[in-house]
Structures are given as structure tokens and as C-alpha cells.
Write a protein that holds these residues in place. Structure first.
Motif, PDB file in Angstrom:
ATOM      1  N   UNK A  57      -2.371  13.342   0.140  1.00  0.00           N
ATOM      2  CA  UNK A  57      -1.104  13.195  -0.010  1.00  0.00           C
ATOM      3  C   UNK A  57      -0.484  14.291  -0.902  1.00  0.00           C
ATOM      4  N   UNK A  58      -0.194  15.284  -0.389  1.00  0.00           N
ATOM      5  CA  UNK A  58       0.546  16.479  -1.074  1.00  0.00           C
ATOM      6  C   UNK A  58       1.574  15.889  -2.333  1.00  0.00           C
ATOM      7  N   UNK A  59       2.342  14.806  -1.980  1.00  0.00           N
ATOM      8  CA  UNK A  59       3.224  14.572  -2.958  1.00  0.00           C
ATOM      9  C   UNK A  59       2.865  13.347  -3.942  1.00  0.00           C
ATOM     10  N   UNK A  60       1.598  13.134  -3.849  1.00  0.00           N
ATOM     11  CA  UNK A  60       1.044  11.990  -4.611  1.00  0.00           C
ATOM     12  C   UNK A  60       1.296  12.284  -6.230  1.00  0.00           C
ATOM     13  N   UNK A  61       1.897  11.243  -6.791  1.00  0.00           N
ATOM     14  CA  UNK A  61       2.233  11.685  -8.352  1.00  0.00           C
ATOM     15  C   UNK A  61       1.049  11.319  -9.278  1.00  0.00           C
ATOM     16  N   UNK A  62      -0.026  11.011  -8.709  1.00  0.00           N
ATOM     17  CA  UNK A  62      -1.306  10.602  -9.449  1.00  0.00           C
ATOM     18  C   UNK A  62      -1.203   9.101  -9.847  1.00  0.00           C
ATOM     19  N   UNK A  63      -1.906   8.484 -10.272  1.00  0.00           N
ATOM     20  CA  UNK A  63      -2.090   7.080 -10.688  1.00  0.00           C
ATOM     21  C   UNK A  63      -2.904   6.676 -11.895  1.00  0.00           C
ATOM     22  N   UNK A  64      -2.622   5.635 -12.197  1.00  0.00           N
ATOM     23  CA  UNK A  64      -3.503   4.778 -13.449  1.00  0.00           C
ATOM     24  C   UNK A  64      -4.549   4.042 -12.975  1.00  0.00           C
ATOM     25  N   UNK A  65      -5.746   4.220 -13.499  1.00  0.00           N
ATOM     26  CA  UNK A  65      -6.739   3.106 -13.169  1.00  0.00           C
ATOM     27  C   UNK A  65      -6.379   1.829 -12.809  1.00  0.00           C
ATOM     28  N   UNK A  66      -6.554   1.406 -11.841  1.00  0.00           N
ATOM     29  CA  UNK A  66      -6.269  -0.190 -11.141  1.00  0.00           C
ATOM     30  C   UNK A  66      -5.017  -0.336 -10.674  1.00  0.00           C
ATOM     31  N   UNK A  67      -4.504   0.722 -10.359  1.00  0.00           N
ATOM     32  CA  UNK A  67      -3.136   0.325  -9.651  1.00  0.00           C
ATOM     33  C   UNK A  67      -3.338   0.287  -8.184  1.00  0.00           C
ATOM     34  N   UNK A  68      -2.409   0.091  -7.306  1.00  0.00           N
ATOM     35  CA  UNK A  68      -2.592   0.086  -5.848  1.00  0.00           C
ATOM     36  C   UNK A  68      -1.334   0.630  -5.110  1.00  0.00           C
ATOM     37  N   UNK A  69      -1.202   0.718  -3.916  1.00  0.00           N
ATOM     38  CA  UNK A  69      -0.376   1.535  -3.100  1.00  0.00           C
ATOM     39  C   UNK A  69      -0.211   0.759  -1.948  1.00  0.00           C
ATOM     40  N   UNK A  70       0.889   0.838  -1.128  1.00  0.00           N
ATOM     41  CA  UNK A  70       1.162   0.469   0.253  1.00  0.00           C
ATOM     42  C   UNK A  70       1.054   1.388   0.925  1.00  0.00           C
ATOM     43  N   UNK A  71       0.543   0.958   2.123  1.00  0.00           N
ATOM     44  CA  UNK A  71       0.107   1.735   3.369  1.00  0.00           C
ATOM     45  C   UNK A  71       0.785   1.301   4.471  1.00  0.00           C
ATOM     46  N   UNK A  72       1.457   2.382   5.335  1.00  0.00           N
ATOM     47  CA  UNK A  72       2.201   2.290   6.329  1.00  0.00           C
ATOM     48  C   UNK A  72       1.728   2.859   7.622  1.00  0.00           C
ATOM     49  N   UNK A  73       1.455   2.011   8.682  1.00  0.00           N
ATOM     50  CA  UNK A  73       1.212   2.599  10.058  1.00  0.00           C
ATOM     51  C   UNK A  73       2.328   2.503  11.045  1.00  0.00           C
ATOM     52  N   UNK A  74       2.548   3.442  11.677  1.00  0.00           N
ATOM     53  CA  UNK A  74       3.474   3.304  12.806  1.00  0.00           C
ATOM     54  C   UNK A  74       2.808   3.637  14.170  1.00  0.00           C
ATOM     55  N   UNK A  75       3.186   2.780  15.098  1.00  0.00           N
ATOM     56  CA  UNK A  75       2.850   2.970  16.466  1.00  0.00           C
ATOM     57  C   UNK A  75       3.662   4.081  17.166  1.00  0.00           C
ATOM     58  N   UNK A  76       3.324   4.466  18.139  1.00  0.00           N
ATOM     59  CA  UNK A  76       4.174   5.490  18.960  1.00  0.00           C
ATOM     60  C   UNK A  76       5.397   5.070  19.631  1.00  0.00           C
ATOM     61  N   UNK A  77       5.523   3.653  19.695  1.00  0.00           N
ATOM     62  CA  UNK A  77       6.897   2.964  20.011  1.00  0.00           C
ATOM     63  C   UNK A  77       7.833   2.719  18.942  1.00  0.00           C
ATOM     64  N   UNK A  78       7.298   3.060  17.592  1.00  0.00           N
ATOM     65  CA  UNK A  78       7.919   2.664  16.386  1.00  0.00           C
ATOM     66  C   UNK A  78       7.591   1.553  15.831  1.00  0.00           C
ATOM     67  N   UNK A  79       6.745   0.635  16.072  1.00  0.00           N
ATOM     68  CA  UNK A  79       6.190  -0.514  15.515  1.00  0.00           C
ATOM     69  C   UNK A  79       5.720  -0.199  14.414  1.00  0.00           C
ATOM     70  N   UNK A  80       5.494  -1.191  13.214  1.00  0.00           N
ATOM     71  CA  UNK A  80       5.336  -0.652  12.110  1.00  0.00           C
ATOM     72  C   UNK A  80       4.481  -1.889  11.343  1.00  0.00           C
ATOM     73  N   UNK A  81       3.536  -1.542  10.462  1.00  0.00           N
ATOM     74  CA  UNK A  81       2.808  -2.577   9.808  1.00  0.00           C
ATOM     75  C   UNK A  81       2.394  -2.200   8.492  1.00  0.00           C
ATOM     76  N   UNK A  82       2.720  -2.523   7.391  1.00  0.00           N
ATOM     77  CA  UNK A  82       2.297  -2.178   6.138  1.00  0.00           C
ATOM     78  C   UNK A  82       1.446  -3.131   5.242  1.00  0.00           C
ATOM     79  N   UNK A  83       0.383  -2.647   4.590  1.00  0.00           N
ATOM     80  CA  UNK A  83      -0.512  -3.666   3.821  1.00  0.00           C
ATOM     81  C   UNK A  83      -0.722  -2.821   2.371  1.00  0.00           C
ATOM     82  N   UNK A  84      -1.003  -3.663   1.300  1.00  0.00           N
ATOM     83  CA  UNK A  84      -1.536  -2.969   0.046  1.00  0.00           C
ATOM     84  C   UNK A  84      -2.867  -2.696  -0.034  1.00  0.00           C
TER      85      UNK A  84
END
Lengths: 197, 241
Positions: B29-56
Motif C-alpha cells: 500500500x504505497x500510501x500507508x502511513x504506518x501503524x501502531x502495534x495492535x491497530x486494525x484496518x478496514x478492507x474493501x472489495x469491489x466486484x466488477x459490477x460495483x458491488x462492495x463489501x468491507x470488513x475489519x
């Protein structure tokens, strides 16, 4: 639209117009808390509102049970993206508690056994928008879900619905509570996806 | 660490299956700012018709750098985790947002003893904390208890074992199947295990507990019963879809 993730989408879930953006439907009831679950007996429970002059108004469990009790059917939305639709609760509207409280402050800090706090504008607690809830789906509220009593503010993300609630302190400013200091939005409207700072 | 940025594009740079249901994924992730130990992120997937799902997802890596490491456990009826474990390949793109969470974190300036207790894939944020502690000059004693169903279900087993020494000790708990010759029979983590292996309340440790809801509830209750200050027991529970 974001970048396409090749091959994603074959396991997609049904969408539902009752789901705010970015939420998915869950049938179970996830538990999210920052620390251990406190054990609070209803005999020891009390709820206290403190206004800007330091006046305290307190209710015991028995006091609360003598107040008008509402049946509440509502959807709930967690900032961690699960939503439950059509949940059923019983509780006492905050309107009844605030009938006895004199305040001109516009903000509240909700306090819980265990030290949790969350800030909510007073207007979001009044006019039938919020309750002290003590039953879920016909059963006493489980300790891990905030029992014996939790705040229920279903129109905001569920971290505002403080578990193990024991009081409200009036604030003149919208000061951040626990999660609001730790990265979450100051208000938390699910329909506007106000998740983070 | 303040404002959570907007979505950033990540490219899968590597991944390997390390348990029967789990996979480590590395994202560039070229723009990742770094993170503290223990943190989490949201991850987003997009299907080719635009449908999206996000999980942590919790982050196993920490600090500066643009490679983000996740470990994902496949939920049988899941929507996102089966894709991440079975389908996604190096070169595929997805989006992340974060880092998120300033509470379930460890900072190098902390000098108190630390007890880490993980159940299953709850190990991920604790791995980032252990890695940060190992890389730091912190003399704070760290102990970990890691509960898994069977030896093959452990994430990062060899790495964690390799850290054993003066500053770190690791106690395994197997709930279904033990390694051959293992002294303690298979069973859930209980008061006896915690009393025998965890830092005592009198050491005033900060305790980080991460795992499925039932696991965290049981462990946190035992810790409080043993005299740990509830305010020093940080928990992260997962469950649901």
C-alpha cells in the motif's frame, strides 16, 4: 467506485434497503467491549443524572421499574459494520428521566460501570429517541450485552448505546468520550457513515 | 495517530496458507502511513459490477513501511474471508483504510509488564505487539498464552517460539488435540492455566486479550477474579459474520 478486486462477488450477500451504507446483516449478536464484562446486581444498580450545578438525581432499579416501560422494535448498527434488523427491547424512555432534571446544557456524557464513557447531544436522547433498556428479545439483558441495563440510542452507531450504564453528566460542550478519543467520530450517524475521525 | 485517511489502493504482494483455514496476506500500500502495534484496518472489495463489501482486520505488521501484513481466518459462510483465503492472488487489487483504533495498542514508551492472551486468529494484533517489543529496547517482561484447537491451527508458531527468552515466554493451550507427549490434556484455558502461566495481578501488568467472544469473556472474568484491575485488561472480541 473503488478498484475492482478480480473475481470478487460470487459469494455476495443480499442487500437490504434497511442497511445503512457499508453495513452487512448478521443474525447473531456480536459482543464488542473494551474490557472485562462487569457483574452488576440489580440490587446494586443505580442511574444518576448530574446537571451543570452539580445537582444529582438518582434512580434505583425499583424506581426505574415503576416508570412507564416501552416495547421497542428497532434496527441496530455497529460501527464494525454489522447490523441487526427488527430487534426487540424493553426499556424506559430517557424523556421520563429528564422530566426531573433541570439543565440548559446541550450535551451529555454517558457513564458506565467499568469506566466507559460516550458523548451524546441531549436532543438525541429526548423525544422518544433513546431508552435505558433492560430486556432483549423477551429476556433480561445478558451481562455481555450490557445487562442489567444499557443505553439504547438506535439511530446512532451502537458504541453510543453504552453498556452497563449508570449515569449521565451534563456538559456544555460536545466533549469526546472513550471511543471518540480513540478514533471514532464525535457523533456517529450510520446513514452518513460517520465512523472515524 | 489521528485522522483515518480515505481509501487507499493496495496490491496483494504475497500470501501463504499457514493453517487449514487461515492465510497470511501481504499488501503493498504505497500510501500507508504506518501503524501502531495492535491497530486494525478496514478492507474493501469491489466486484466488477460495483458491488462492495468491507470488513475489519487486525494488522500483524507495525511501524513505518508500506507493506501491511494480515492473517485471515476463513469463516465457512463468510462473504469476504473465503475470497481472501481461497481466491485472491498476488497482483490483485483491493482497498484499505486506516490504521484504526488507538486503544488496543502497545507503545514502546510503556514500561510495565505485559500479558498477552490469544484465542485462535485473535493472535494477529498480539503478534504485532510482540514483534514491536522484540525490536525495541524495552526491558518490560512479556508473557503470552496462546490457545488453539490443535497444533496445526496456530498462526506464527515458529516465529513466536523463536522469541522465547529473557523478555518473552509463551505458553500453549490446546483445546482439542495436543502435540505428542504434551503434558497437559486438551482443554480450554481455565483459571489454573492462567494462575500458573500468566503474570500475577501483583505485577500490575497490562493485559491484552483477543479472540472469539466466549473466549475473551471467560479469560477476562478469570483475570478480574484473580485480582487484575479491570481497567488494565484490554479486550478485543470477534464473532459474527
Amino acid at each position: 467506485m473503488g478498484v475492482i478486486s478480480r473475481g470478487f462477488g460470487s459469494r455476495r450477500r443480499e442487500s437490504d434497503p434497511h442497511l445503512p451504507p457499508g453495513q452487512y446483516l448478521t443474525e447473531d449478536f456480536p459482543v464488542l467491549s473494551a474490557g472485562p464484562t462487569p457483574a452488576i446486581d440489580t440490587a446494586d444498580w443505580s442511574f444518576t443524572i448530574v446537571n451543570e450545578t452539580g445537582d444529582r438525581t438518582s434512580w434505583s432499579w425499583a424506581d426505574m421499574m415503576a416508570m412507564p416501560i416501552d416495547d421497542i422494535g428497532t434496527d441496530i448498527h455497529c460501527v464494525t459494520r454489522w447490523s441487526k434488523l427488527g430487534t426487540h427491547w424493553r426499556g424506559v424512555s430517557l424523556d421520563h428521566f429528564f422530566e426531573k432534571v433541570k439543565t440548559s446544557d446541550a450535551y451529555t456524557m454517558v457513564h458506565s460501570y467499568g469506566g466507559y464513557t460516550t458523548n451524546v447531544p441531549l436532543e438525541d436522547l429526548l423525544d422518544g429517541k433513546a431508552w435505558i433498556a433492560f430486556e432483549f428479545e423477551g429476556e433480561p439483558l445478558d451481562p455481555e450485552h450490557g445487562g442489567p441495563a444499557r443505553l439504547l440510542v438506535p439511530h446512532l452507531y451502537f458504541w453510543k448505546s453504552a453498556k452497563w450504564v449508570n449515569g449521565i453528566r451534563m456538559h456544555s460542550n460536545d466533549d469526546p468520550g472513550f471511543w471518540e478519543q480513540n478514533g471514532y467520530n464525535i457523533y456517529g450517524d450510520p446513514w452518513k457513515e460517520q465512523r472515524y475521525w | 495517530m489521528a485522522i483515518v485517511s480515505d481509501w487507499s489502493t493496495g496490491t496483494v504482494s504475497g500470501g501463504e496458507k499457514i493453517t487449514p483455514t487461515g492465510r497470511i496476506l501481504r499488501l503493498d500500500v504505497p500510501s500507508w502511513p504506518g501503524n501502531l502495534p495492535g491497530q486494525h484496518l478496514d478492507l474493501r472489495l469491489t466486484a466488477d459490477d460495483g458491488y462492495q463489501a468491507v470488513r475489519s482486520y487486525s494488522i500483524a505488521s507495525y511501524g513505518p513501511g508500506t507493506t501491511v501484513e494480515l492473517a485471515v481466518d476463513e469463516l465457512p459462510d463468510g462473504e469476504v474471508s473465503p475470497y481472501l483465503v481461497e481466491d485472491v492472488q498476488p497482483g490483485d487489487q483491493l482497498e484499505v483504510r486506516g490504521p484504526i483504533g488507538n486503544y488496543f495498542v502497545w507503545r514502546e514508551q510503556q514500561t510495565e509488564p505485559v500479558q498477552l492472551i490469544a484465542g485462535g486468529s485473535g493472535i494477529v494484533p498480539l503478534v504485532s505487539i510482540v514483534r514491536a517489543h522484540q525490536a525495541s529496547s524495552s526491558a518490560a517482561p512479556f508473557r503470552m498464552i496462546y490457545s488453539v484447537r490443535a497444533p496445526e491451527d496456530a498462526y506464527y508458531a515458529a516465529e513466536l517460539d523463536s522469541y522465547s527468552g529473557d523478555r518473552f515466554s509463551l505458553e500453549w493451550v490446546y483445546t482439542r488435540t495436543t502435540p505428542a507427549g504434551w503434558a497437559r490434556p486438551a482443554g480450554r484455558i481455565d483459571r489454573a492455566v492462567i494462575e500458573a502461566s500468566a503474570l500475577p495481578a501483583s505485577d500490575d501488568p497490562t493485559v491484552y486479550v483477543c479472540g472469539p467472544t466466549g473466549f475473551v469473556e471467560a479469560v477476562a472474568r478469570i483475570l478480574v477474579d484473580l485480582g487484575h484491575d479491570p481497567g488494565r485488561v484490554k479486550t478485543e472480541r470477534f464473532g459474527g459474520a
